[in-house]
Design an enzyme around this catalytic site. Structure first.
Site, short mmCIF file in Angstrom:
data_model
loop_
_atom_site.label_atom_id
_atom_site.label_comp_id
_atom_site.label_asym_id
_atom_site.label_seq_id
_atom_site.Cartn_x
_atom_site.Cartn_y
_atom_site.Cartn_z
N TYR A 1 20.91 66.38 20.58
CA TYR A 1 20.81 64.78 20.48
C TYR A 1 20.48 64.51 19.07
CZ TYR A 1 19.00 60.03 20.97
OH TYR A 1 18.72 58.83 20.70
N SER B 1 19.51 56.50 15.77
CA SER B 1 18.35 56.59 15.97
C SER B 1 17.32 56.81 14.95
CB SER B 1 18.24 57.65 17.28
OG SER B 1 16.96 58.05 17.21
N1 NAP Z 1 15.42 54.69 24.05
C1 NAP Z 1 15.28 55.14 22.94
O1 NAP Z 1 14.09 55.43 22.77
C2 NAP Z 1 16.13 55.17 22.12
C3 NAP Z 1 15.76 55.41 20.73
C4 NAP Z 1 16.87 55.58 19.50
C5 NAP Z 1 18.00 55.43 20.08
N2 NAP Z 1 18.42 55.31 21.22
C6 NAP Z 1 19.88 55.20 21.42
O2 NAP Z 1 20.17 53.97 22.15
C7 NAP Z 1 21.25 53.96 22.83
C8 NAP Z 1 20.98 53.38 24.52
O3 NAP Z 1 19.98 54.27 24.98
P1 NAP Z 1 19.07 53.55 26.10
O4 NAP Z 1 17.69 53.86 25.47
O5 NAP Z 1 19.41 52.30 26.14
O6 NAP Z 1 19.47 54.59 27.28
P2 NAP Z 1 19.72 54.22 28.82
O7 NAP Z 1 18.99 53.22 29.36
O8 NAP Z 1 19.89 55.72 29.32
O9 NAP Z 1 21.30 53.72 28.48
C9 NAP Z 1 22.56 54.36 28.27
C10 NAP Z 1 23.62 53.83 28.57
O10 NAP Z 1 24.75 54.91 28.15
C11 NAP Z 1 25.71 54.68 29.27
N3 NAP Z 1 26.46 55.97 28.95
C12 NAP Z 1 26.03 57.21 28.95
N4 NAP Z 1 27.20 58.14 28.57
C13 NAP Z 1 28.07 57.28 28.73
C14 NAP Z 1 29.55 57.76 28.68
N5 NAP Z 1 29.90 59.00 28.53
N6 NAP Z 1 30.38 56.65 28.65
C15 NAP Z 1 30.18 55.39 28.92
N7 NAP Z 1 28.78 54.98 28.94
C16 NAP Z 1 27.80 56.12 29.01
C17 NAP Z 1 25.02 54.69 30.62
O11 NAP Z 1 25.57 54.35 31.69
P3 NAP Z 1 26.22 55.80 32.72
O12 NAP Z 1 25.30 56.53 32.83
O13 NAP Z 1 26.39 54.77 34.24
O14 NAP Z 1 27.76 56.02 32.11
C18 NAP Z 1 23.90 53.62 30.29
O15 NAP Z 1 24.46 52.25 30.37
C19 NAP Z 1 21.59 55.51 22.96
O16 NAP Z 1 22.73 55.80 22.19
C20 NAP Z 1 20.47 56.26 22.62
O17 NAP Z 1 20.84 57.49 21.71
C21 NAP Z 1 17.49 55.06 22.17
#
Ligand code: NAP
Length: 264
Positions: free
Chosen positions: A152, A139
């Site tokens: 986080y 991130s």
């Molecule tokens: N969106 C942002 O602003 C942002 C910014 C920087 C970095 N990121 C990073 O990008 C990545 C994706 O985030 P996103 O924004 O796409 O979030 P999201 O839409 O909430 O998706 C998160 C995904 O992770 C899965 N997940 C969570 N815990 C899990 C576990 N223990 N085992 C397997 N699957 C798991 C969830 O599915 P289930 O809940 O069904 O398991 C879901 O598919 C993350 O690592 C996040 O930290 C996001």
């Protein structure tokens, strides 16, 4: 790296960034397997996205990671790319008096341990493949923490450090090690526990734009992919770290219900 004819496993590929990457990878002619925990979401994806291979797994549980490996290596022996996008992000007030200690570190299991366990579990397999890659999703907050999400941000800084070490340890192998450090991106995680101005009122990047940056970076072998504000956070953390931290700290006062009375 070549961005077609790969077999790609995406943890967290059932939502947000992971799901968008999955769709764009498929459009480019790759075979894609996505992993998540929520059974209803997995069932819905099987119907709405019939080209995706959908598996259940919890990266925060080492037994589930080992079982996932057996399943994937058996059914998809051509697997050559692993993307670790699974993650959770929570607002945590460290002054709360009623902590459950195991709960407070839940992000460490899912985000950090999950990434390390997946990388280590799949490494021997990936080393045998051409055009092999690992993509760890950190991130922009790996470079400057946002204090209302302290655990986080600690996991993301750790993923950044781990990925640097992994890349060096794998430099005698064919496996490329990428870090994708997204800025705030328009996904369920971004909106989840956070109010609109928690992130300083920044406008999130559209998820399809973020995924295009990621794929373009991989194609050009940019090993640390920092789209948009993530790059500003990295550069700012070097040039003006205190100023950058002050920007990401504003929402702490709102969390404590004393906006406008900051002490430091
Ligand atoms: N969106 C942002 O602003 C942002 C910014 C920087 C970095 N990121 C990073 O990008 C990545 C994706 O985030 P996103 O924004 O796409 O979030 P999201 O839409 O909430 O998706 C998160 C995904 O992770 C899965 N997940 C969570 N815990 C899990 C576990 N223990 N085992 C397997 N699957 C798991 C969830 O599915 P289930 O809940 O069904 O398991 C879901 O598919 C993350 O690592 C996040 O930290 C996001």
């Amino acid at each position: 790296m070549r961005m077609t004819d790969n077999t790609i496993l995406i943890t967290g590929g059932t939502s947000g960034i992971g799901l968008e990457l999955a769709q764009q990878f498929i459009a480019l002619g790759n075979d894609v397997i996505v992993v998540g925990r929520n059974p209803a979401r997995l069932d819905a994806l099987r119907v709405s996205h019939p080209k995706l291979h959908v598996l259940r797994g919890d990266v925060g549980d080492p037994r589930s990671v080992a079982a996932l490996y057996e399943q994937v290596a058996g059914a998809f022996p051509d697997l050559n790319v692993l993307v670790n996008s699974a993650g959770i992000m929570r607002k945590i007030d460290l002054q709360r008096p009623d902590f459950d200690l195991a709960d407070v570190t839940r992000e460490v299991e899912a985000n950090l341990n999950g990434t390390i366990w997946m990388d280590v579990q799949f490494l021997a397999h990936l080393k045998q493949k051409q055009n092999a890659a690992i993509v760890n999703v950190s991130s922009g907050l790996a470079f400057v923490p946002m204090p209302i999400a302290p655990v986080y941000c600690a996991t993301k800084a750790a993923i950044h450090a781990f990925t640097l070490s992994l890349r060096v340890q794998l430099r005698n192998t064919p496996v490329k090690v990428f870090e994708l450090a997204p800025p705030g991106t328009d996904t369920p995680l971004f909106h989840g526990e956070f109010a609109a101005d928690d992130g300083g009122g920044i406008k999130p990047m559209a998820v399809d734009v973020l995924a295009r940056h990621a794929i373009d970076g991989m194609r050009r072998d940019v090993l640390e992919i920092r789209p948009g504000l993530a790059n500003v956070l990295k550069l700012g953390s070097r040039i003006a770290p205190n100023f950058m931290l002050a920007q990401t700290s504003r929402s702490v006062d709102a969390m404590h219900g004393n906006a406008g009375s900051r002490r430091a």
